[in-house]
Design a protein around this motif. Structure first.
Motif, PDB file in Angstrom:
ATOM      1  N   MET A   1       0.841  -1.163   0.000  1.00  0.00           N
ATOM      2  CA  MET A   1       0.000   0.000   0.000  1.00  0.00           C
ATOM      3  C   MET A   1       0.893   1.235   0.000  1.00  0.00           C
ATOM      4  N   ARG A   2       0.502   2.204  -0.805  1.00  0.00           N
ATOM      5  CA  ARG A   2       1.255   3.455  -0.866  1.00  0.00           C
ATOM      6  C   ARG A   2       0.349   4.550  -1.401  1.00  0.00           C
ATOM      7  N   CYS A   3       0.808   5.782  -1.259  1.00  0.00           N
ATOM      8  CA  CYS A   3       0.079   6.910  -1.850  1.00  0.00           C
ATOM      9  C   CYS A   3       0.198   6.844  -3.361  1.00  0.00           C
ATOM     10  N   ALA A   4      -0.853   7.232  -4.028  1.00  0.00           N
ATOM     11  CA  ALA A   4      -0.830   7.281  -5.486  1.00  0.00           C
ATOM     12  C   ALA A   4       0.122   8.381  -5.942  1.00  0.00           C
ATOM     13  N   THR A   5       0.732   8.169  -7.078  1.00  0.00           N
ATOM     14  CA  THR A   5       1.650   9.141  -7.668  1.00  0.00           C
ATOM     15  C   THR A   5       1.207   9.421  -9.111  1.00  0.00           C
ATOM     16  N   PRO A   6       1.733  10.479  -9.709  1.00  0.00           N
ATOM     17  CA  PRO A   6       1.384  10.757 -11.109  1.00  0.00           C
ATOM     18  C   PRO A   6       1.654   9.591 -12.055  1.00  0.00           C
ATOM     19  N   SER A   7       2.598   8.725 -11.726  1.00  0.00           N
ATOM     20  CA  SER A   7       2.865   7.582 -12.599  1.00  0.00           C
ATOM     21  C   SER A   7       1.729   6.553 -12.567  1.00  0.00           C
ATOM     22  N   ASP A   8       0.834   6.661 -11.581  1.00  0.00           N
ATOM     23  CA  ASP A   8      -0.320   5.760 -11.474  1.00  0.00           C
ATOM     24  C   ASP A   8      -1.521   6.271 -12.256  1.00  0.00           C
ATOM     25  N   ASN A  57      -3.385  17.980  -1.317  1.00  0.00           N
ATOM     26  CA  ASN A  57      -4.784  18.389  -1.310  1.00  0.00           C
ATOM     27  C   ASN A  57      -5.537  17.601  -0.245  1.00  0.00           C
ATOM     28  N   ALA A  58      -6.792  17.950  -0.030  1.00  0.00           N
ATOM     29  CA  ALA A  58      -7.573  17.332   1.035  1.00  0.00           C
ATOM     30  C   ALA A  58      -7.959  15.891   0.708  1.00  0.00           C
ATOM     31  N   TRP A  59      -7.915  15.517  -0.552  1.00  0.00           N
ATOM     32  CA  TRP A  59      -8.277  14.167  -0.961  1.00  0.00           C
ATOM     33  C   TRP A  59      -7.019  13.321  -1.057  1.00  0.00           C
ATOM     34  N   VAL A  60      -7.026  12.181  -0.398  1.00  0.00           N
ATOM     35  CA  VAL A  60      -5.846  11.309  -0.390  1.00  0.00           C
ATOM     36  C   VAL A  60      -6.193  10.017  -1.120  1.00  0.00           C
ATOM     37  N   SER A  61      -5.299   9.599  -1.969  1.00  0.00           N
ATOM     38  CA  SER A  61      -5.472   8.406  -2.774  1.00  0.00           C
ATOM     39  C   SER A  61      -4.401   7.396  -2.409  1.00  0.00           C
ATOM     40  N   LEU A  62      -4.822   6.189  -2.080  1.00  0.00           N
ATOM     41  CA  LEU A  62      -3.887   5.099  -1.808  1.00  0.00           C
ATOM     42  C   LEU A  62      -4.077   4.031  -2.873  1.00  0.00           C
ATOM     43  N   VAL A  63      -3.001   3.332  -3.191  1.00  0.00           N
ATOM     44  CA  VAL A  63      -3.099   2.225  -4.142  1.00  0.00           C
ATOM     45  C   VAL A  63      -2.536   0.955  -3.508  1.00  0.00           C
ATOM     46  N   ALA A  64      -3.120  -0.167  -3.921  1.00  0.00           N
ATOM     47  CA  ALA A  64      -2.614  -1.481  -3.543  1.00  0.00           C
ATOM     48  C   ALA A  64      -1.860  -2.025  -4.746  1.00  0.00           C
ATOM     49  N   THR A  65      -0.706  -2.587  -4.499  1.00  0.00           N
ATOM     50  CA  THR A  65       0.075  -3.143  -5.608  1.00  0.00           C
ATOM     51  C   THR A  65       0.403  -4.610  -5.343  1.00  0.00           C
ATOM     52  N   VAL A  66       0.474  -5.362  -6.419  1.00  0.00           N
ATOM     53  CA  VAL A  66       0.931  -6.752  -6.382  1.00  0.00           C
ATOM     54  C   VAL A  66       1.966  -6.875  -7.480  1.00  0.00           C
ATOM     55  N   ASP A  67       3.159  -7.287  -7.108  1.00  0.00           N
ATOM     56  CA  ASP A  67       4.269  -7.420  -8.055  1.00  0.00           C
ATOM     57  C   ASP A  67       4.483  -6.138  -8.865  1.00  0.00           C
ATOM     58  N   GLY A  68       4.318  -4.995  -8.201  1.00  0.00           N
ATOM     59  CA  GLY A  68       4.554  -3.713  -8.841  1.00  0.00           C
ATOM     60  C   GLY A  68       3.401  -3.178  -9.673  1.00  0.00           C
TER      61      GLY A  68
END
Length: 163
Positions: A1-8, A57-68
């Motif tokens: 789990m990590r914060c979303a980035t522009p590459s996502d 910003n006030a909205w936070v986005s998290l992503v789940a990753t499997v094998d990158g």
């Protein structure tokens, strides 16, 4: 789990496309999207996408990753000591292995300040998977909103029963 980035951006965009179709198909989905639009100040694919990959910003986005590879996405905000998860989506291929629960747990513990007192997860009627994940984390329903359009005539049908 990590914060979303522009590459996502591309994969989150595809997940958002899935969300539109899925949420709109659920009972109450259209009204939920309208409420979300009000809170986001613009519910469009691009507006959500921009907020999802922006920082500070006030909205936070998290992503789940499997094998990158990104396989899940969660969007939350903090307001008045309450962290609210607005959307959590796991791709079809990654469902059933705990990604949704892991995203919820990450959101509960992510950058938690002493000002937060409550963690809430929004779920539409009939969205059993979200409700089940929330209950597994110890959440309990605290409010149901029952709604109907105003101006509809004839509350009682010909048989005398409410429509």
């Amino acid at each position: 789990m990590r914060c979303a980035t522009p590459s996502d951006r591309e994969v989150i965009g595809a997940i958002i496309d899935e969300v539109y179709a899925d949420v709109a198909a659920h009972r109450g989905g259209t009204a939920f999207l309208a409420d979300l639009a009000t809170n986001l100040n613009a519910w469009s694919r691009d507006a959500v996408l921009e907020r999802s990959v922006a920082t500070g910003n006030a909205w936070v986005s998290l992503v789940a990753t499997v094998d990158g590879h990104v396989v899940g996405w969660l969007l939350y905000t903090d307001h008045d000591a309450v962290r609210t998860v607005w959307l959590c989506v796991v791709t079809q291929a990654a469902r059933g292995v705990g990604c949704g629960g892991a995203l919820f747990e990450a959101a509960m513990s992510h950058d938690v300040g002493t000002q937060l007192e409550r963690f809430e997860i929004l779920a539409l009627p009939g969205d059993r998977s979200t409700k089940q994940r929330a209950e597994e984390l110890g959440s309990k329903a605290r409010l149901l909103i029952l709604s109907r359009p105003i101006g509809r005539t004839g509350l009682l049908g010909n048989d005398g029963l409410a429509n």
